[in-house]
Design an enzyme around this catalytic site. Structure first.
Site, PDB file in Angstrom:
ATOM      1  N   SER A 159     -10.176   3.229   3.468  1.00 30.70           N
ATOM      2  CA  SER A 159      -9.641   4.364   1.993  1.00 30.70           C
ATOM      3  C   SER A 159      -9.015   3.857   1.004  1.00 30.70           C
ATOM      4  O   SER A 159      -9.182   2.845   1.135  1.00 30.70           O
ATOM      5  CB  SER A 159      -8.291   5.417   2.522  1.00 30.70           C
ATOM      6  OG  SER A 159      -7.623   5.810   0.956  1.00 30.70           O
ATOM      7  N   TYR A 184       0.654   3.315   4.708  1.00 34.76           N
ATOM      8  CA  TYR A 184      -0.783   3.756   4.499  1.00 34.76           C
ATOM      9  C   TYR A 184      -1.452   3.274   3.666  1.00 34.76           C
ATOM     10  O   TYR A 184      -3.492   2.547   4.562  1.00 34.76           O
ATOM     11  CB  TYR A 184      -1.270   5.021   4.059  1.00 34.76           C
ATOM     12  CG  TYR A 184      -2.501   5.623   3.973  1.00 34.76           C
ATOM     13  CD1 TYR A 184      -2.646   5.756   4.895  1.00 34.76           C
ATOM     14  CD2 TYR A 184      -3.144   5.772   2.594  1.00 34.76           C
ATOM     15  CE1 TYR A 184      -4.036   6.893   5.216  1.00 34.76           C
ATOM     16  CE2 TYR A 184      -3.922   6.457   2.833  1.00 34.76           C
ATOM     17  CZ  TYR A 184      -4.432   6.319   3.975  1.00 34.76           C
ATOM     18  OH  TYR A 184      -5.987   7.108   4.131  1.00 34.76           O
TER      19      TYR A 184
END
Length: 334
Positions: A159, A184
């Site tokens: 990501s 994350y």
């Protein structure tokens, strides 16, 4: 490393779909594994690979739920896989190796995002353990099948959130100062570094590694590791970011990275199959091309609608990539 990290002009765009990039590519006789290949991006990836002729094994935590989602898709089988459970990972890999099939494509797609702090049975922070360490263990376990393909690709779905955090070398499991988005970001940086080092180590065996940013796909269902934790991003937050409309429906704008699942899955499929990447590996891809290298800048991933997603240097550093590989091996042994 960074000399490879520049667009090659593939002719595809942010709006291209998985079927677009697979047009003219015949995957008959090819075997693929897609983790989390029953929902969101993973489901579209599975569908596209099957339509191109591949046989796809889907690794999931809940096989019954996956069977309903995958009904009607040809050449698909389902295997139980819990990326937070080392025993489950080993069993999945052993079952595949026991079939004596080469593995041409491994798409490490499954993932979780943000949410409250949760640790696995080993005490490892769940995002790092699921998004990176579980896939690292799985990929190593499948190495004999990847070698047997005599030309295989490993695709790690990462990501633009990798820009939020480098690896926290002194505290990767957040013994102190837990922040769900930093955790994350660390896990997504790990996905890229893993692809970099895998490519360096295994390219001579015909195994190439790629990291893929799929774009923002609101409907993909990415969330915490436990359903009872609730969504990691609320609908109000998504609306404030310009990602959903007043009725809660996704706003699709590929040029801003806001994609349908079919568009989001395209770069995974491109990485896994495109002849345009022959001889190239260890790179970060977005919008069906190699991403340019960008300069880091502070961002608010939780509120900014136009979050940059080009790759930044800390995710490509070859020394960090080697260090993470060695750390990951140590964590698996522990």
């Amino acid at each position: 490393m960074t000399d490879k990290q520049q667009p090659i002009g593939t002719g595809f765009t942010a709006a291209s779909t998985a079927d677009d990039v697979l047009r003219g590519i015949d995957l008959a006789g090819r075997n693929a594994i897609v983790t989390g290949g029953h929902a969101g991006l993973g489901l579209e990836t599975t569908r596209a690979l099957s339509r191109a002729g591949a046989s796809v094994t889907v690794g999931v935590r809940n096989p019954d739920r996956a069977a309903a989602a995958l009904a009607g898709i040809e050449r698909v089988e389902i295997g139980h896989l819990d990326l937070l459970d080392p025993t489950s990972i080993d069993a999945f890999a052993a079952r595949y190796l026991g079939s004596n099939r080469p593995l041409h494509i491994l798409i490490n797609n499954a993932g979780i995002m943000s949410g409250p702090l949760f640790r696995d049975a080993r005490g490892y922070e769940s995002q790092f353990a699921t998004n990176h360490l579980g896939h690292f263990q799985l990929t190593l376990g499948l190495l004999p099948a990847l070698r047997a393909a005599h030309g295989a690709r490993v695709v790690n779905v990462t990501s633009g959130g990798h820009r939020l955090s480098d690896i926290r070398w002194d505290d990767p499991h957040f013994a102190t100062g837990y922040d769900g988005m930093l955790a994350y970001g660390q896990s997504k940086t790990a996905n890229v570094l893993f692809a970099v080092e895998l490519d360096r180590r295994w390219a001579d065996d015909g195994i190439r590694g790629y990291a893929v940013h799929p774009g923002i796909v609101v409907s993909t269902g990415l969330g915490p590791s436990r359903a009872e934790d609730g969504p990691s991003v609320t609908e109000d937050q998504l609306r404030a970011m310009g990602l959903v409309d007043e009725s809660g429906l996704p706003i699709i704008d590929p040029d801003r990275g806001q994609k349908t699942p079919q568009q989001g899955a395209s770069t995974s499929v491109f990485a896994a199959t495109s002849p345009l990447l022959a001889g190239i590996g260890g790179v970060y891809l977005k919008d069906n091309d190699i991403s340019p290298l960008d300069t880091p800048r502070p961002i608010d991933f939780g509120t900014e609608p136009d979050v940059p997603s080009d790759v930044v240097p800390h995710a490509l550093d070859p020394k960090s990539a080697q260090r993470l590989w060695e750390l990951s091996e140590q964590l698996l042994k522990a």
